[in-house]
Design an enzyme around this catalytic site. Structure first.
Site, mmCIF file in Angstrom:
data_model
loop_
_atom_site.group_PDB
_atom_site.id
_atom_site.type_symbol
_atom_site.label_atom_id
_atom_site.label_comp_id
_atom_site.label_asym_id
_atom_site.label_seq_id
_atom_site.Cartn_x
_atom_site.Cartn_y
_atom_site.Cartn_z
ATOM 1 N N ASP A 149 4.779 34.471 36.904
ATOM 2 C CA ASP A 149 6.206 34.347 37.239
ATOM 3 C C ASP A 149 7.083 35.015 36.186
ATOM 4 O OD1 ASP A 149 8.376 33.780 38.776
ATOM 5 O OD2 ASP A 149 8.477 31.666 38.265
ATOM 6 N N HIS B 193 10.389 35.156 40.236
ATOM 7 C CA HIS B 193 10.942 34.659 41.495
ATOM 8 C C HIS B 193 12.452 34.876 41.607
ATOM 9 C CE1 HIS B 193 11.661 30.821 39.181
ATOM 10 N NE2 HIS B 193 12.759 30.836 39.911
ATOM 11 N N SER C 191 16.483 29.763 35.704
ATOM 12 C CA SER C 191 15.225 30.518 35.661
ATOM 13 C C SER C 191 15.392 31.870 34.974
ATOM 14 C CB SER C 191 14.711 30.762 37.079
ATOM 15 O OG SER C 191 13.962 29.680 37.525
#
Length: 277
Positions: free
Chosen positions: A149, A119, A225
């Site tokens: 992801d 993402h 992330s």
């Protein structure tokens, strides 16, 4: 090796009176026998120790080989940071549909491949990787799995000194962990905590649930992330992908999630994405 201590007779104990000649010979034989046993015990111990030190196949010195290890023993948080900082990169994703403005990645291979969260780069037209030494390079997505992801990037140029991270290692509840990333644009941030749970499932609006996640309490926030989750030996055991917050604030309240490194490396193509950091 534990060796039995052979004690000599008490020197303060008085010898028996008028020992017979045959008793002297018997005592002499016993002393000689005890001395020989002691010499052999020392010799055998020395041989065993030398064999353990010189033979890498010796059972006493063989380390578990199921997973690679960055260190033979636990490292402190400062040591982990110093060892892994050169392997962590800042990712800037721009363009229509970019999943996040900034994120984190980790150098996962000697060819410079960067492992990150999908993402972070989803839909981005331009991706830039910034290394620990300050150099930057454009990069492109090589593989991606929206279902897990996870994505891998190929930078166009590499830094003068490339330091891939060590990937592998399992996780158990209560294990110490460290996260390195770029939360809220604060580059090279280090936080520590423990593994809070395993086999967690995260529900998503698109792409279906993602299962088998590591839950941890080392602080992560938007921008973290794609960063590495490390065990206390410097192994990357997971890739940070999400946090849980019952409010709409999107800030850390003690629950972060990471895709286990085995699942991250084996991720294939897919659709959807995790709640972004």
């Amino acid at each position: 090796m534990e060796m039995e201590v052979l004690r000599s007779p008490d020197p303060e104990q008085a010898p028996p009176e008028a020992p017979a000649p045959t008793r002297k010979k018997s005592d002499l034989r016993r002393k000689l026998l005890i001395g020989a046993v002691a010499v052999w015990a020392v010799a055998i111990t020395a041989v065993v120790l030398l064999r353990d030190d010189g033979d890498p196949e010796s059972p006493a010195r063989t380390l578990p080989s199921a997973t690679p290890s960055a260190s033979d023993g636990p490292l402190t948080v400062p040591q982990l940071y110093q060892a892994l900082r050169p392997s962590v990169v800042l990712i800037k994703a721009t363009g229509s549909g970019a999943g996040a403005d900034t994120g984190t990645g980790v150098i996962a291979n000697a060819d410079g491949t960067v492992l990150t969260a999908f993402h972070v780069v989803e839909g981005a037209k331009n991706i830039t990787v910034a290394y620990a030494d300050g150099t930057e390079s454009p990069a492109e997505v090589v593989t991606s799995s929206a279902a897990q992801d996870i994505a891998t990037l190929r930078p166009a140029t590499l830094p003068e000194t490339l330091v891939p991270a060590v990937l592998g290692g399992g996780a158990a509840i209560g294990d110490d962990v460290v996260a390195i990333g770029n939360p809220l644009g604060l580059t090279a941030t280090t936080t520590s905590g423990v593994v809070s749970g395993l086999e967690r499932t995260l529900s998503r609006d698109r792409g279906g649930d993602i299962a088998g996640l590591i839950q941890f309490d080392a602080a992560v926030n938007p921008g973290s992330s794609g960063g590495p989750l490390l065990n206390d030996r410097g192994q990357v055991i997971g890739i940070v992908v999400a946090l849980a917050n019952p409010t709409d604030d999107g800030t850390f309240i003690g629950i972060g999630f990471a895709v286990p490194i085995g699942a991250a490396l084996g991720a294939g193509e897919g659709d959807g994405r995790n709640p972004p950091l």
